[in-house]
Design a protein around this motif. Structure first.
Motif, PDB file in Angstrom:
ATOM      1  N   PHE A  94       0.829  -1.204   0.000  1.00 55.02           N
ATOM      2  CA  PHE A  94       0.000   0.000   0.000  1.00 55.02           C
ATOM      3  C   PHE A  94       0.869   1.262   0.000  1.00 55.02           C
ATOM      4  CE2 PHE A  94      -3.358  -2.672   2.370  1.00 55.02           C
ATOM      5  CZ  PHE A  94      -3.879  -3.125   1.170  1.00 55.02           C
ATOM      6  N   ASP A  95       1.884   1.255   0.843  1.00 57.25           N
ATOM      7  CA  ASP A  95       2.760   2.422   0.916  1.00 57.25           C
ATOM      8  C   ASP A  95       3.573   2.593  -0.367  1.00 57.25           C
ATOM      9  OD1 ASP A  95       1.858   3.124   3.410  1.00 57.25           O
ATOM     10  OD2 ASP A  95       3.437   2.043   4.494  1.00 57.25           O
ATOM     11  N   LYS A  96       3.926   1.466  -1.006  1.00 59.79           N
ATOM     12  CA  LYS A  96       4.645   1.551  -2.272  1.00 59.79           C
ATOM     13  C   LYS A  96       3.749   2.167  -3.343  1.00 59.79           C
ATOM     14  CE  LYS A  96       7.740  -1.020  -5.306  1.00 59.79           C
ATOM     15  NZ  LYS A  96       8.461  -2.296  -5.518  1.00 59.79           N
ATOM     16  N   ALA A  97       2.472   1.798  -3.303  1.00 60.50           N
ATOM     17  CA  ALA A  97       1.519   2.355  -4.261  1.00 60.50           C
ATOM     18  C   ALA A  97       1.450   3.873  -4.118  1.00 60.50           C
ATOM     19  CB  ALA A  97       0.137   1.750  -4.036  1.00 60.50           C
ATOM     20  N   LEU A  98       1.372   4.348  -2.880  1.00 57.37           N
ATOM     21  CA  LEU A  98       1.310   5.797  -2.641  1.00 57.37           C
ATOM     22  C   LEU A  98       2.606   6.481  -3.065  1.00 57.37           C
ATOM     23  CD1 LEU A  98      -0.468   5.837   0.837  1.00 57.37           C
ATOM     24  CD2 LEU A  98      -1.404   6.636  -1.328  1.00 57.37           C
ATOM     25  N   GLY A  99       3.719   5.797  -2.851  1.00 60.69           N
ATOM     26  CA  GLY A  99       5.004   6.376  -3.222  1.00 60.69           C
ATOM     27  C   GLY A  99       5.200   6.446  -4.721  1.00 60.69           C
ATOM     28  N   LEU A 100       4.634   5.505  -5.451  1.00 63.01           N
ATOM     29  CA  LEU A 100       4.796   5.478  -6.910  1.00 63.01           C
ATOM     30  C   LEU A 100       3.965   6.542  -7.617  1.00 63.01           C
ATOM     31  CD1 LEU A 100       4.780   1.659  -7.798  1.00 63.01           C
ATOM     32  CD2 LEU A 100       6.635   3.281  -8.224  1.00 63.01           C
ATOM     33  N   GLU A 101       2.798   6.838  -7.062  1.00 69.24           N
ATOM     34  CA  GLU A 101       1.885   7.750  -7.739  1.00 69.24           C
ATOM     35  C   GLU A 101       2.270   9.204  -7.504  1.00 69.24           C
ATOM     36  OE1 GLU A 101      -0.076   9.048 -10.211  1.00 69.24           O
ATOM     37  OE2 GLU A 101      -0.806   6.979  -9.980  1.00 69.24           O
ATOM     38  N   THR A 102       2.494   9.934  -8.598  1.00 69.47           N
ATOM     39  CA  THR A 102       2.894  11.343  -8.498  1.00 69.47           C
ATOM     40  C   THR A 102       1.722  12.301  -8.675  1.00 69.47           C
ATOM     41  OG1 THR A 102       3.462  11.343 -10.860  1.00 69.47           O
ATOM     42  CG2 THR A 102       5.239  10.866  -9.292  1.00 69.47           C
TER      43      THR A 102
END
Length: 456
Positions: free
Chosen positions: A318-326
């Protein structure tokens, strides 16, 4: 009198394109001035004859022939019946087409088609096949200008009815549903962005008269999109249940597994309909991960890990998803999705991600509604007395009202939720009996914070 009317017409023409040859026809110019004066005072009967003369003789003289002509003919349609009414309707349909011929740079194709469809629909002169065909052309060829909420609904609704009649495949229904809902989200997003910028000024009572009109218009239009979105979801109904989705995707997977748009939409729909326990969801998710390992893919991966009991792995995804999205709005949607996953487990974690959604996009009203629900369903855990437990509903109601303010498309749902929560909060009698008027109630549970009791 003629001289005065002539100069009035010349002033009117100043801001609009005029054909030199037609402008030399003084009878057209004079009648143009005559009918525009009648239209201004809504005397459409008197305007009809001079307008008809100008429209038939000098159609390209002035856009008023089409702008005012529409008003004149709609008045005629309203006041007539039978064959006469049908004749005026056909005249109006012809006027819409002619506007594209004489003023192509100022006439939008989508508007013309939508106007024609709505006029025919309102007068029961059009079939589902024609509605879908005409609006489909407008949507695919002039999507940027296709903004009419009623037309968006009719475009989708006619397709569902055609599917029910065995004329269209279910996959086409889903494809158009996605296209239409994405369009509604796009247009409503523009409105809520405007609203978000103006709300602080409204609260500070510093809005200009122009800004007040802008806020009112944006709020009204957002509410319209919200109503249409709800109607579209209702029209789709059980067609999108897991029982229909799973066999459809099983049947189409081999042929569509390399179509990234199809795969992403399929995964998203199964996620939204909570069909994530079926093996088909995992199969689609893995296909998306191979085609497009984007932020959304990690949300779905985290969902699978969460269901398997791998909490640590789920949070990492989940945190990776948030980090990937700009993109801020997309990041807000992702955070909201994660919040919905946790709402039945850890309410504190659900609120954390809902707040992330709000931080990324202050117009995310769904996140406010989710937090309101989290508060309301925690009443029994927040307080040692009945009064303290019920006080949490004030906090829930405020969050629900906030949802409707930042995103008016949710106002109906938000108002109902707020009213429901407020009804469960302590009554005036309870406030008086407990002697709590104007006091502050602090919550020691996961909710934290406090709420001020209304003064009585």
């Amino acid at each position: 009198m003629k001289t005065k009317l002539y100069f009035t017409a010349i002033m009117l023409l100043g801001s609009m394109a005029i054909s030199n040859a037609q402008a030399q026809n003084t009878e057209c110019v004079t009648n143009l001035s005559i009918y525009t004066e009648h239209v201004k005072v809504k005397n459409y009967d008197a305007a009809y004859t001079p307008w008809k003369m100008v429209y038939e003789t000098c159609p390209g003289l002035n856009r008023a022939n089409f702008i005012y002509g529409e008003r004149i003919l709609k008045d005629k349609i309203k006041k007539s019946s039978g064959a006469e009414k049908e004749g005026f309707i056909n005249d109006l349909l012809g006027l819409y087409d002619a506007s594209m011929v004489h003023f192509p740079k100022k006439t939008k194709m989508a508007d013309v088609i939508i106007d024609k469809v709505l006029m025919k629909y309102d007068n029961k002169m059009i079939s589902d096949d024609e509605i879908y065909s005409m609006l489909g052309k407008a949507f695919t060829e002039d999507k940027g200008n296709f903004k009419n909420p009623k037309a968006l609904y009719l475009y989708f609704s006619s397709l569902v009815d055609l599917h029910g009649a065995g004329k269209k495949e279910l996959q086409e229904v889903f494809d158009v549903y996605d296209d239409v809902t994405e369009k509604i989200e796009e247009e409503n997003g523009k409105l809520t962005d405007r609203i978000t910028k103006l709300l602080p000024k409204e609260e500070a009572n510093t809005l200009t008269s122009k800004e007040k009109k802008q806020l009112k218009a944006a709020t009204k239009n957002s509410e319209s999109y919200g109503k249409i979105a709800g109607s579209i979801d209702s029209k789709l109904g059980k067609l999108a249940d897991c029982g229909n989705l799973i066999p459809l995707y099983q049947k189409s997977f081999d042929a569509k597994k390399n179509d990234v748009t199809w795969v992403k939409r399929a995964v998203g729909r199964m996620f939204n309909k909570e069909c994530t326990d079926d093996p088909m969801f995992k199969k689609l998710f893995e296909a998306q991960l191979a085609l497009d390992p984007s932020a959304d893919a990690y949300v779905y991966g985290g969902t699978l890990k969460s269901k398997a009991g791998d909490t640590k792995g789920a949070v990492a995804d989940f945190d990776k998803a948030l980090g990937l999205e700009t993109d801020a709005k997309k990041r807000s949607k992702i955070a909201y999705k994660v919040a919905t996953i946790y709402r039945r487990g850890s309410k504190g974690t659900a609120r954390k991600y809902a707040q992330k959604a709000i931080d990324a996009n202050p117009s995310n009203g769904k996140a406010y509604l989710l937090i309101a629900n989290l508060y309301a369903t925690s009443a029994n855990q927040c307080g040692s007395t009945t009064f303290e437990k019920r006080a949490i509903y004030w906090k829930a109601a405020e969050m629900a009202r906030k949802a409707g303010r930042v995103d008016p498309s949710l106002s109906s749902r938000a108002n109902k939720s707020a009213a429901s929560y407020a009804a469960k909060a302590p009554t005036k009698e309870m406030i008086f009996t407990e002697g709590k008027s104007g006091q502050t109630i602090t919550f020691s549970c996961w909710v934290g914070g406090s709420v001020k009791v209304p003064s009585i």
